[in-house]
Design a protein around this motif. Structure first.
Motif, mmCIF file in Angstrom:
data_model
loop_
_atom_site.group_PDB
_atom_site.id
_atom_site.type_symbol
_atom_site.label_atom_id
_atom_site.label_comp_id
_atom_site.label_asym_id
_atom_site.label_seq_id
_atom_site.Cartn_x
_atom_site.Cartn_y
_atom_site.Cartn_z
ATOM 1 N N ALA A 9 0.806 -1.212 0.000
ATOM 2 C CA ALA A 9 0.000 0.000 0.000
ATOM 3 C C ALA A 9 0.849 1.276 0.000
ATOM 4 N N GLN A 10 2.167 1.144 0.066
ATOM 5 C CA GLN A 10 3.054 2.310 0.101
ATOM 6 C C GLN A 10 3.507 2.675 -1.310
ATOM 7 N N THR A 11 3.348 3.948 -1.671
ATOM 8 C CA THR A 11 3.763 4.429 -2.990
ATOM 9 C C THR A 11 4.543 5.726 -2.830
ATOM 10 N N ARG A 12 5.643 5.846 -3.576
ATOM 11 C CA ARG A 12 6.404 7.097 -3.668
ATOM 12 C C ARG A 12 6.353 7.525 -5.126
ATOM 13 N N THR A 13 6.044 8.804 -5.369
ATOM 14 C CA THR A 13 5.919 9.336 -6.726
ATOM 15 C C THR A 13 6.948 10.438 -6.928
ATOM 16 N N PHE A 14 7.542 10.480 -8.131
ATOM 17 C CA PHE A 14 8.589 11.445 -8.462
ATOM 18 C C PHE A 14 8.248 12.107 -9.786
ATOM 19 N N ALA A 15 8.255 13.437 -9.824
ATOM 20 C CA ALA A 15 8.071 14.155 -11.084
ATOM 21 C C ALA A 15 9.386 14.094 -11.847
ATOM 22 N N LEU A 16 9.313 13.777 -13.125
ATOM 23 C CA LEU A 16 10.508 13.723 -13.972
ATOM 24 C C LEU A 16 10.587 14.971 -14.824
ATOM 25 N N ALA A 17 11.744 15.204 -15.402
ATOM 26 C CA ALA A 17 11.979 16.401 -16.222
ATOM 27 C C ALA A 17 11.017 16.434 -17.400
ATOM 28 N N ALA A 18 10.673 17.642 -17.814
ATOM 29 C CA ALA A 18 9.838 17.821 -18.997
ATOM 30 C C ALA A 18 10.618 17.386 -20.232
ATOM 31 N N GLU A 19 9.909 17.136 -21.308
ATOM 32 C CA GLU A 19 10.556 16.703 -22.550
ATOM 33 C C GLU A 19 11.636 17.694 -22.963
ATOM 34 N N GLY A 20 12.814 17.184 -23.251
ATOM 35 C CA GLY A 20 13.922 18.020 -23.657
ATOM 36 C C GLY A 20 14.745 18.541 -22.489
ATOM 37 N N GLY A 21 14.232 18.357 -21.260
ATOM 38 C CA GLY A 21 14.962 18.818 -20.082
ATOM 39 C C GLY A 21 15.979 17.784 -19.636
ATOM 40 N N PRO A 22 16.768 18.129 -18.623
ATOM 41 C CA PRO A 22 17.758 17.174 -18.127
ATOM 42 C C PRO A 22 17.070 15.983 -17.472
ATOM 43 N N PRO A 23 17.664 14.806 -17.565
ATOM 44 C CA PRO A 23 17.049 13.633 -16.946
ATOM 45 C C PRO A 23 17.052 13.760 -15.429
ATOM 46 N N ALA A 24 16.010 13.241 -14.823
ATOM 47 C CA ALA A 24 15.909 13.262 -13.368
ATOM 48 C C ALA A 24 16.335 11.902 -12.819
ATOM 49 N N ARG A 25 16.859 11.919 -11.610
ATOM 50 C CA ARG A 25 17.225 10.672 -10.938
ATOM 51 C C ARG A 25 16.501 10.640 -9.614
ATOM 52 N N ALA A 26 16.067 9.476 -9.236
ATOM 53 C CA ALA A 26 15.390 9.325 -7.956
ATOM 54 C C ALA A 26 15.979 8.108 -7.254
ATOM 55 N N ALA A 27 16.143 8.227 -5.957
ATOM 56 C CA ALA A 27 16.632 7.104 -5.166
ATOM 57 C C ALA A 27 15.529 6.695 -4.208
ATOM 58 N N VAL A 28 15.257 5.423 -4.162
ATOM 59 C CA VAL A 28 14.279 4.888 -3.231
ATOM 60 C C VAL A 28 14.990 3.848 -2.387
ATOM 61 N N VAL A 29 14.821 3.959 -1.086
ATOM 62 C CA VAL A 29 15.468 3.028 -0.175
ATOM 63 C C VAL A 29 14.401 2.153 0.456
ATOM 64 N N LEU A 30 14.545 0.848 0.271
ATOM 65 C CA LEU A 30 13.684 -0.128 0.937
ATOM 66 C C LEU A 30 14.444 -0.639 2.147
ATOM 67 N N THR A 31 13.781 -0.720 3.274
ATOM 68 C CA THR A 31 14.456 -1.190 4.471
ATOM 69 C C THR A 31 13.638 -2.277 5.153
ATOM 70 N N ALA A 32 14.331 -3.230 5.752
ATOM 71 C CA ALA A 32 13.665 -4.291 6.498
ATOM 72 C C ALA A 32 13.259 -3.793 7.881
ATOM 73 N N GLY A 33 13.830 -2.665 8.317
ATOM 74 C CA GLY A 33 13.524 -2.106 9.636
ATOM 75 C C GLY A 33 12.577 -0.936 9.543
#
Length: 124
Positions: A9-33
């Motif tokens: 049920a957990q979701t993280r959403t990231f807006a990415l660069a518009a067309e022609g813009g620089p690429p976006a990077r996103a880091a998602v950390v999954l943890t057992a704790g």
């Protein structure tokens, strides 16, 4: 254009660069704790399950979506998380909505890093 990561049920959403813009990077950390910051905690998750990494692109007919669904499990002896990559690729095309989710090829697009418990997780 947006990217998302979903586990249960957990979701993280990231807006990415518009067309022609620089690429976006996103880091998602999954943890057992317990989660800190923007991490997704799997402590209470029903595993085995799947991590869904998706991309949604607006079109004139509605959003087109691509997902990579990656199986995830917790090792009973150690509590460590295990991802089985690459996952299965799926796509949703508004022009073919009657067909539902369709299989799609999966190309290596994710970088997975395993960090021992108690160590700081790397950030992209």
């Amino acid at each position: 254009m947006t990217a998302y990561v979903r586990v249960g049920a957990q979701t993280r959403t990231f807006a990415l660069a518009a067309e022609g813009g620089p690429p976006a990077r996103a880091a998602v950390v999954l943890t057992a704790g317990a989660a800190t910051g923007d991490e997704i905690s799997l402590a209470a998750a029903r595993l085995p399950g799947e991590v869904v990494v998706g991309l949604s692109v607006p079109t004139a007919d509605g959003p087109a979506r691509w997902e990579e669904r990656i199986p995830i499990a917790r090792r009973a002896a150690t509590g460590e998380l295990t991802l089985l990559t690459p996952g299965l690729g799926w796509r949703w095309l508004p022009s073919r909505a009657r067909e539902g989710w369709l299989p799609a090829p999966v190309r290596p697009t994710l970088t997975t890093t395993v960090t021992p418990a108690g160590a700081a997780a790397p950030r992209a």
